[in-house]
Design a protein around this motif. Sequence first.
Motif, PDB file in Angstrom:
ATOM      1  N   PHE A 237      -3.732   3.134  -2.006  1.00 30.00           N
ATOM      2  CA  PHE A 237      -3.622   2.597  -3.362  1.00 30.00           C
ATOM      3  C   PHE A 237      -2.369   1.712  -3.461  1.00 30.00           C
ATOM      4  O   PHE A 237      -1.503   1.742  -2.587  1.00 30.00           O
ATOM      5  CB  PHE A 237      -3.517   3.738  -4.378  1.00 30.00           C
ATOM      6  CG  PHE A 237      -4.852   4.234  -4.857  1.00 30.00           C
ATOM      7  CD1 PHE A 237      -5.404   3.721  -6.017  1.00 30.00           C
ATOM      8  CD2 PHE A 237      -5.547   5.204  -4.157  1.00 30.00           C
ATOM      9  CE1 PHE A 237      -6.635   4.168  -6.467  1.00 30.00           C
ATOM     10  CE2 PHE A 237      -6.784   5.653  -4.594  1.00 30.00           C
ATOM     11  CZ  PHE A 237      -7.337   5.132  -5.752  1.00 30.00           C
TER      12      PHE A 237
ATOM     13  N   HIS B 226       6.213   8.991  -2.719  1.00 29.49           N
ATOM     14  CA  HIS B 226       6.110   7.815  -1.863  1.00 29.49           C
ATOM     15  C   HIS B 226       7.077   6.697  -2.244  1.00 29.49           C
ATOM     16  O   HIS B 226       7.378   5.850  -1.424  1.00 29.49           O
ATOM     17  CB  HIS B 226       4.674   7.299  -1.862  1.00 29.49           C
ATOM     18  CG  HIS B 226       3.698   8.349  -1.456  1.00 29.49           C
ATOM     19  ND1 HIS B 226       3.546   8.742  -0.148  1.00 29.49           N
ATOM     20  CD2 HIS B 226       2.872   9.132  -2.182  1.00 29.49           C
ATOM     21  CE1 HIS B 226       2.650   9.705  -0.086  1.00 29.49           C
ATOM     22  NE2 HIS B 226       2.228   9.970  -1.294  1.00 29.49           N
TER      23      HIS B 226
ATOM     24  N   ARG C 232       0.819  -1.215   0.000  1.00 32.63           N
ATOM     25  CA  ARG C 232       0.000   0.000   0.000  1.00 32.63           C
ATOM     26  C   ARG C 232       0.850   1.262   0.000  1.00 32.63           C
ATOM     27  O   ARG C 232       1.817   1.339   0.761  1.00 32.63           O
ATOM     28  CB  ARG C 232      -0.844   0.060   1.276  1.00 32.63           C
ATOM     29  CG  ARG C 232      -2.035  -0.806   1.287  1.00 32.63           C
ATOM     30  CD  ARG C 232      -2.597  -0.832   2.718  1.00 32.63           C
ATOM     31  NE  ARG C 232      -3.882  -1.499   2.731  1.00 32.63           N
ATOM     32  CZ  ARG C 232      -5.055  -0.864   2.746  1.00 32.63           C
ATOM     33  NH1 ARG C 232      -5.102   0.445   2.807  1.00 32.63           N
ATOM     34  NH2 ARG C 232      -6.174  -1.536   2.729  1.00 32.63           N
ATOM     35  N   GLN C 233       0.446   2.236  -0.759  1.00 29.70           N
ATOM     36  CA  GLN C 233       0.938   3.595  -0.540  1.00 29.70           C
ATOM     37  C   GLN C 233       0.351   3.998   0.797  1.00 29.70           C
ATOM     38  O   GLN C 233      -0.854   3.869   1.016  1.00 29.70           O
ATOM     39  CB  GLN C 233       0.440   4.494  -1.688  1.00 29.70           C
ATOM     40  CG  GLN C 233       1.132   5.834  -1.773  1.00 29.70           C
ATOM     41  CD  GLN C 233       0.280   6.936  -1.160  1.00 29.70           C
ATOM     42  OE1 GLN C 233      -0.038   6.880   0.023  1.00 29.70           O
ATOM     43  NE2 GLN C 233      -0.078   7.916  -1.951  1.00 29.70           N
ATOM     44  N   PRO C 234       1.210   4.401   1.766  1.00 28.88           N
ATOM     45  CA  PRO C 234       0.710   4.495   3.130  1.00 28.88           C
ATOM     46  C   PRO C 234      -0.429   5.504   3.327  1.00 28.88           C
ATOM     47  O   PRO C 234      -1.308   5.289   4.155  1.00 28.88           O
ATOM     48  CB  PRO C 234       1.948   4.896   3.943  1.00 28.88           C
ATOM     49  CG  PRO C 234       2.942   5.395   2.943  1.00 28.88           C
ATOM     50  CD  PRO C 234       2.643   4.705   1.663  1.00 28.88           C
ATOM     51  N   ALA C 235      -0.412   6.586   2.582  1.00 30.62           N
ATOM     52  CA  ALA C 235      -1.452   7.599   2.791  1.00 30.62           C
ATOM     53  C   ALA C 235      -2.756   7.201   2.126  1.00 30.62           C
ATOM     54  O   ALA C 235      -3.812   7.196   2.744  1.00 30.62           O
ATOM     55  CB  ALA C 235      -0.975   8.953   2.265  1.00 30.62           C
ATOM     56  N   SER C 236      -2.705   6.879   0.849  1.00 26.01           N
ATOM     57  CA  SER C 236      -3.938   6.677   0.084  1.00 26.01           C
ATOM     58  C   SER C 236      -4.445   5.249   0.157  1.00 26.01           C
ATOM     59  O   SER C 236      -5.632   5.006  -0.058  1.00 26.01           O
ATOM     60  CB  SER C 236      -3.693   7.021  -1.387  1.00 26.01           C
ATOM     61  OG  SER C 236      -2.814   6.064  -1.976  1.00 26.01           O
TER      62      SER C 236
END
Lengths: 284, 776
Positions: A190, A258, A184-188
Motif C-alpha cells: 500500500f 512502518h 510502497r509500504q514494504p510489506a503490504s
Amino acid sequence: MIANAFDYTAPQSLDEALTLIGNGAKPLSGGMSLIPMMKLRLASPEHLVDLGRLKELSYIREQDGELHIGAAITYYELESSTLLLGKCPLIAETATHIGDIQVRNMGTLGGSVAHADPAADYPATLQALEAKIVLRSATGARTLSTKDFFLDTFTTALEPGEIVAEIIVPIEPGLTGTSYQKFRQPASGFAMVGIAARIRQQAGTLSLIRIGVTGLSGSSYRATNVEAALEGKQPTEENIRAASALVGDGVDASADLHASADYRQHLATIYTAKAIRAALSRSA
Amino acid sequence: MATTVTRIEKLVGKRLRRKEDPRLITGTATYVEDIKRPGMQHAVIVRSPHGAANIKGIDTTKAAALPGVSAIFTGKDITHVGSVVCGADLPGLRKPVHHILAQDRVYFVGHPVAVVVASDRYIAADAADLVEVDYDVTQAVTDPEKALAPGAPAVHPEWPDNTAFLYHQTGGDIDKAFADADVIIKQRITSQRLVPNAMETRGVVAEWLQADRALTLFTSTQIPHLARTILAGQLGIDENRFRLIAPEVGGGFGSKLNVYAEEALMGFITMKINKPVKWIESRRENFQVTIQGRGHVDYFELAAKRDGTMLGLRLKLIQDLGAYHQLLTPAIPTLSVLMMPGLYNFRNIDADVVGVFTNCVPTDAYRGAGRPEATHGIERMVDLLAAELNMDPAAIRFKNFVQPDQFPFPTATGLNYDSGDYGATLQKAMDMIGYDDLRKQQAAARAAGRLMGIGISTYGELCAFGPSPATPAGGWESATVRIEPTGKVTVHTGTSPHGQGQETSFAQIAADELGVPMDDIIVLHGDTAIIPYGIGTFGSRNTAVGGPALYYALQDIKEKVKKFGKMLLDAEEVTFENGVCRDPKTGKEITIQTIAGAAYRAMKLPPDTDPGLVATKFWEPSNFAFPFGAHIIVSEVDRDTGEIAIKRYVAVDDIGNQLNPLLVDGQLHGGAAQGLGQALWEQAVYDDNGQLITGEFMDYCMPRARMMPWIESSHTVTPSPVNPLGVKGVGEAGTIGSTPAMVNSVIDALSTLGVRHIDMPLTNEKIWNLVNGAKA
C-alpha cells in the motif's frame, strides 16, 4: 481465518442489486478488502450482494467529452484499456502500482473508492483528475466531487443503500502530463505516500496543476497549497521543491510501525516533487 | 552373448531437474490439507488473546449447543496427556510444564485454551467463538532485557527472575587475550525475532483404530520418526502401533523441526471420539504460535593487536526464549557460541549465555539456528575492527583466516573444522566483483556525494548434524536400498526432504552406483510404517548424513549383486560397472536386472547368501561438516528516502562436492533471500502486552521476487573428509552468508557519515534518520 456464515446473492440486474442493498445487504465488489476482513471476523455482514458480475457496472466509455468508468471495472481492465491509455493515462498508470497480478484481476475501481482506505492509490489519482463519483441507490442517483465524497478514514459520503456506480474522469488534452508516484509500504505494498500530479504548461509556465495525495494522513486530499504555489509559475527545480515542501502543511500525518509522521511528511515532499517532475516530462 | 554397455556418464554432479517437481507444479501433491478420512471431524482451537492472564473460568455451554459440534475439550480434560517435550538439556535448565491445553493461566498470545471439534470447519470456527473464557489479565513482558530487569513481571511465577538457564563456555585464555590487546572493540548487536513462514502452515490429521489400538497421524513435520517417538510417549501408546506420515511438506525452515501441542492434541481427540480429526493451522496462527527464530541481544567484545590480529572474543548472549521451551529452544544459542570465532584463527573465547523467558511464542531452530546470529556478530565485529584500525575489511580477514594447512582445525569452542581454504573463496569473490576497482569507484562516488557501500561477509557454518554424542537425539541417518525383482530400485531415506530435492539427488547417487536409469529409481521418505527409523531433515544434514548412509547401503547391495553375478556367470571374479557384472576372463556379462530376477527367483543361491536384494545402512558421522564462503554486496543508499539499492551481489560458496548444482543454486538463492529478509525487512514485533503487531503479511515484510538482486554465484570446492561423498551441506549457507554482507555494505555506505553500526532490519526510515541526523 473463517468468516461467519452469510448469505450471498449474485443479482441479474443493477436494479435488483440496489433493492437488496436498500434492504440492508452489503455490496461486494472485488472483495480484496472486505473478504480478508470477514475472514478475520472484523466484519460479519449477513448478506453480500455481488456487484462484480454486473455487466451494467462494467464498462469504460467516452461520452459527452468525458470518460465514464463502471464501478466494477477491475484494475487489470484499467491498466490495459487502450481508451484510457490514450485519453486519461493517469488512471491506467495508477493500476500498475496496485498489489500483484491476482489483486489487479480481482480488485475494482468502485470497490477501492467506496472502501476509502487511507493508503489506497486511486483516491489520490481521482483527486488530481477532479473526478466525479456517481452514487446510486434504489431511489435515485447523485454525483459528487472527490472532495465531497472522501470524508475521512474509511469514511465516505455514501448513505445506507447507496453504492458507487460510476467514476467520471476528464479526457485530457494532449498537452496534459500526469504521473502517479508511490512509496510502497514494504510489506503490504500500500502507499506509505502516493502522489498523483496533473499538469499543463503554457508558454513556459504552469497553466494547470493538480496534486492528489494518499497515504500521508487519514484521508486522500488535493494539495491546493502546492497547486497555488506553482500555478502560473515557471516549473523550475527551485519552484518545484519549494512548492512540494508545502504538501503536508497542516496535515495530521499518520504514524505506524512502518513510518513515523515525520518520515511520511518527508516522503510526501520528495514524492510530490518526483510526481511533478514526471508529469512535466510528459507534458509537451 | 555379451551385452554392450552404453551408459557410462555419471549423474552425480549434473544439473538435473527435480523428479518431485511434476506433482508439485501440477497441483497434484498431497499435503495434510488434502487428506480426507471417512467421518472426519474438524478441530478449531480457542487461543488466548492475552500475553499473560489467569483463567478464572471457561464456559462451553453455548458452543456445545451449536448443532454439529461433537466435542469440546479444555485443560482439565488433558492432564493425563504428556506435556510438550523439550529435547534439549543444559545444566540447571528450568523447564516449564507446558500442557497441550492451558491449565490455570496463559502466558503468550495464542496459548491454546480449548479445542472445539465439529462436523465441519465452519461450525467448529463458529463454536470456538462461542467458548467464553474469563481471563484475569496480568502484566506481560516481551523484551528479553526488560524481562531480566529487577521487578519485571514474572512469566512463570515460580521463577521471578525470568531466567531459564545460565550457560558459560570458555576456551583458551581470554583474560590474557584482552591483557595483550592494543584495541578492544565493544558492540551491542541484535538479531531480531523472525517468523519462519513456511508456505504450508502446519496441519494434522489423526485417526485412531480402536480395534487395533493403532494411531495413524499425518502431520506437516521435518522429523517423522522423532515426532512419533515423542508423541507416543505423550499419548501413552505403543510406538509400533503408531504410524506417523509426513506427506508433502510445504517448507519448514526449522519451524517443523518440532513436536507441537496440536499434534498430541489431535491424537488425544481421535482416541477420545473414535473418529478421525483434522486441524489446519491458519496463517494467523502460524504467525502467532509456530516457533520463531533468532531473538538475540548480543554484547560482543573483541580484543586485537593494532596490526589487525584478532586475539579473543567475549560474548554476553541474551536469548529471548519465549514463554516455554519447544523441542530445542534452549539449545539454539549454544550453537551460536560454537560458531562465535567464525573463520578466524584466534583461540580465546568466553561466552555467557542467559536464556530469558518472555510472554512470546518460543524461539527455536530457524534456518541457520544460532549460526546466523554468531556469524552476523563476528562479521560485524571484524568490520568494526577494520574501521577502528582504518584497514580494508578484506585485508583484515585475510590476515586472520585459519590457513589451509591448519586443518583439521580445533577451535576455541571445541569444534574441529574439517577442511577449507577461506582465503581462496574470498579472493575469488573479490576477483569476480573487481574489488580494487570497486573501491576506486566508491571513492569517486563519495566525492560526488553518493552513499555507496561494499560489504563483505566471510562465513563459516557448522552443519551436517551431526555426531550423535553432540546432538539431542541420534545424529546418524539411515537408508535402505531395495532392488525389486525387475531391477527397479526403491530407496528409503530416514531424512524427510520437504523442498530440498533428495528424491532427485539421492536417485543420482543410486543411479551412478547401480548403473540403472534415473527413472528406474524412486526415493521414499516420511512414513514410519515404511521407512526404517531416521532422524529427519534439519541442520543441512540430508545430503551430508543421509547421503553417506545411502552410499554405504549401495556398496552393500553391490557386493550382493556381484555374488549373484559371479554365480550366474560361473566366474571366479566379476567386475560390476554401469549395471553390468562382467567376467574379465571370458568377457561374459549379465545385467543387474537379470541378476535381480534371479536373486528373488532363488533357483540357486551363492554360498552363504540369502535370497533377495535389500540393504539397510545406519551411518554415524565422525564430525560435523563446515561449509564456508564469501559474499560481497555493493549497495547504494538514497539520501532522500533512505532506500537501499543492491547494485551487485557476488557469492562464492564452498559446500564441498555438489551432487546437483541446480539444487545447490536453489538452496543458495532461497537462503540468500531469507538472509536479506532479516537484514532489510523482516521483524516479529511485539507490543508490551504480548500482541504480535507484525502478525500478518500486511505488516510482516517477506522478501518478494521483485525485491531480490541478481546473484552472481560461484564456488570453490573443498571436499569434506568427513563423508565418502565429500559433501558439506548447503541448506543454510545462503541464509548465514547473506545477512552480514548486506548489513556491512549499508554501514560501509554510511561510514562517511560516522555510522559504525545499525541493528537489523535496515528499514528505510532507520537509514533516512541516520542520513538526516548526520546532516543536522
